[in-house]
Design an enzyme around this catalytic site. Structure first.
Site, PDB file in Angstrom:
ATOM      1  N   HIS A   1      44.587 -17.193  28.898  1.00  0.00           N
ATOM      2  CA  HIS A   1      43.842 -17.116  30.168  1.00  0.00           C
ATOM      3  C   HIS A   1      42.669 -16.114  30.096  1.00  0.00           C
ATOM      4  O   HIS A   1      42.720 -15.011  30.626  1.00  0.00           O
ATOM      5  CB  HIS A   1      44.727 -16.860  31.386  1.00  0.00           C
TER       6      HIS A   1
ATOM      7  N   LEU B   1      48.070 -10.895  40.905  1.00  0.00           N
ATOM      8  CA  LEU B   1      48.164 -12.329  40.664  1.00  0.00           C
ATOM      9  C   LEU B   1      49.343 -12.631  39.749  1.00  0.00           C
ATOM     10  O   LEU B   1      49.536 -11.987  38.719  1.00  0.00           O
ATOM     11  CB  LEU B   1      46.874 -12.854  40.034  1.00  0.00           C
TER      12      LEU B   1
ATOM     13  N   HIS C   1      46.834 -10.640  27.315  1.00  0.00           N
ATOM     14  CA  HIS C   1      47.525  -9.524  27.977  1.00  0.00           C
ATOM     15  C   HIS C   1      47.277  -8.271  27.154  1.00  0.00           C
ATOM     16  O   HIS C   1      48.209  -7.610  26.690  1.00  0.00           O
ATOM     17  CB  HIS C   1      49.016  -9.817  28.135  1.00  0.00           C
TER      18      HIS C   1
ATOM     19  N   ASP D   1      48.707 -22.138  34.200  1.00  0.00           N
ATOM     20  CA  ASP D   1      49.545 -20.942  34.388  1.00  0.00           C
ATOM     21  C   ASP D   1      50.366 -21.104  35.665  1.00  0.00           C
ATOM     22  O   ASP D   1      50.664 -20.132  36.374  1.00  0.00           O
ATOM     23  CB  ASP D   1      48.686 -19.675  34.440  1.00  0.00           C
TER      24      ASP D   1
END
Length: 392
Positions: A225, A315, A204, A283
């Protein structure tokens, strides 16, 4: 009572065994042998499960999952975790890290406290249900520009004293934490968390290459991710993504649902990270295993349609399960079954420090196993020696 599993092959996390005989007692593996060297123990017919054309392997470990079956892990109740656990068990996941989402600090502290008590004293149901091994704290120390659906008003700069409050509320069960490397104080924060036994995962983030390198040097071991909510590659500034893909020591998660990343990007990730550092995650959020509709991730609403979870068009996690992630990965890459299995067993267990409880198969360990075919399709799942019921 003993349970016996037999199959064509067994992959124990490191090697293949032909014609295995697995004996289970009291929910743990008693022995693993081959029919070439051991006789088949006498057990009642309903306690012998034979998979003559399949491969037995460790159950999957998901280090990044928010919920399933209509529940979020931040509910932190026995009902929520048991319901989530039944769904996960039916899809081959034998353990997981309960993953939080950015929320008000008081709410996060309550969730961590509730989760800690349940992790320390799991109320195992009569039927097979997966239970969390620890906690993955995703937020609040994330980038505003790459926040995904994390609420911007709740994001914070790294704060060591706040981390210690979170860690204490979780009674030491925080095992993984996502951190944006460009935030002020991120390097010192990463070193402090690492010293307390928490694995730092970079993500992130809009970090530069240098900012990412600094946090890895301070102790970061993984990436959250890969590709998603990350600064994109640039030929003059590789940024966080370039460092994640080219740092051989770094583990890297990936959501392999065909929505978050194209098959071409899955192949780039696979070629860069290889079979020792790649990790498949879901996730997944509360809508996993449920019909299309409106659900919650933490406290905000998520719309789910045709396998895609979004909030305000962004998303918001996934409805993926790890058995589907495995078949997708093998289809996208052509990798061997053994290499694919590593990505959701041995690799996440090594990264999170749970090799004694997940990711491999050996006498004395929990009897968490799956039976899969050559394409990775799941045929059966056992959690603590009990065969999981299919739940869809």
């Amino acid at each position: 009572m003993r349970t016996v599993l037999t199959a064509n092959k067994l992959w124990n996390g490191t090697t293949l065994i032909d014609n295995p005989v697995v004996v289970i007692e009291d929910g743990r593996i008693f022995s693993i042998d081959s029919r070439a060297t051991a006789e088949l123990p006498a057990v009642p017919p309903d306690q012998h499960f034979d998979f003559p054309s399949l491969t037995l392997a460790p159950s999957f470990l998901d280090v990044h999952i928010h919920g399933a079956a209509g529940h979020d892990v931040m509910e932190a109740t026995p009902e929520a975790l048991t319901t989530i656990g039944r769904l996960l068990a039916s899809h081959g996941t034998g353990s997981y890290l309960a993953t939080t989402v950015t929320a008000p600090i008081d709410a996060t502290l309550r969730s961590l406290s509730g989760l800690a008590k349940l992790i320390a004293n799991p109320p195992y149901p009569a039927e097979a249900a997966t239970w969390p091994l620890g906690i993955h704290l995703e937020g609040p120390f994330l980038s505003h520009s790459k926040r995904g659906v994390h609420p911007p008003e709740l994001l914070l700069e790294p704060d060591i004293s706040l981390f210690d409050r979170l860690y204490d509320a979780a009674e030491g069960h925080i095992r993984l934490m996502t951190l944006a490397p460009e935030l002020p104080g991120a390097t010192e924060f990463a070193a402090h968390a690492t010293a307390r036994g928490v694995r730092i995962s970079v993500g992130h983030s809009n970090a530069t290459a240098a900012e990412t390198h600094a946090v890895i040097t301070a102790g970061a071991v993984s990436a959250t991710h890969t590709f998603n909510a990350m600064r994109p590659l640039d030929h003059r500034e590789p940024g966080i993504l370039g460092i994640v893909l080219t740092t051989d020591s770094l583990f890297a998660e990936l959501i392999c649902d065909g929505i978050h990343n194209t098959s071409e990007l899955v192949n780039i990730w696979w070629r860069c990270k290889g079979h020792e550092r790649a990790i498949l995650i879901t996730d997944a959020m509360s809508a996993t295993g449920m019909p299309d509709g409106e659900y919650y991730l933490g406290k905000f609403k998520v719309q789910v349609a045709n396998g895609k979870a979004t909030s305000s068009g962004v998303l918001a996690g996934s409805v993926l399960t790890l058995d589907k992630a495995l078949t997708n990965f093998l289809s996208f890459t052509g990798a061997s079954l053994e290499h694919g299995l590593r990505l959701l067993t041995a690799n996440p267990a090594t990264m999170a420090g749970f090799n004694d409880r997940a990711g491999t198969l050996a006498p004395g360990q929990p009897a968490n196993l799956v039976a899969v075919n050559a394409e990775g399709n799941l045929s059966a799942s056992f959690v603590n020696g009990q065969k999981a019921a299919p739940l869809g």
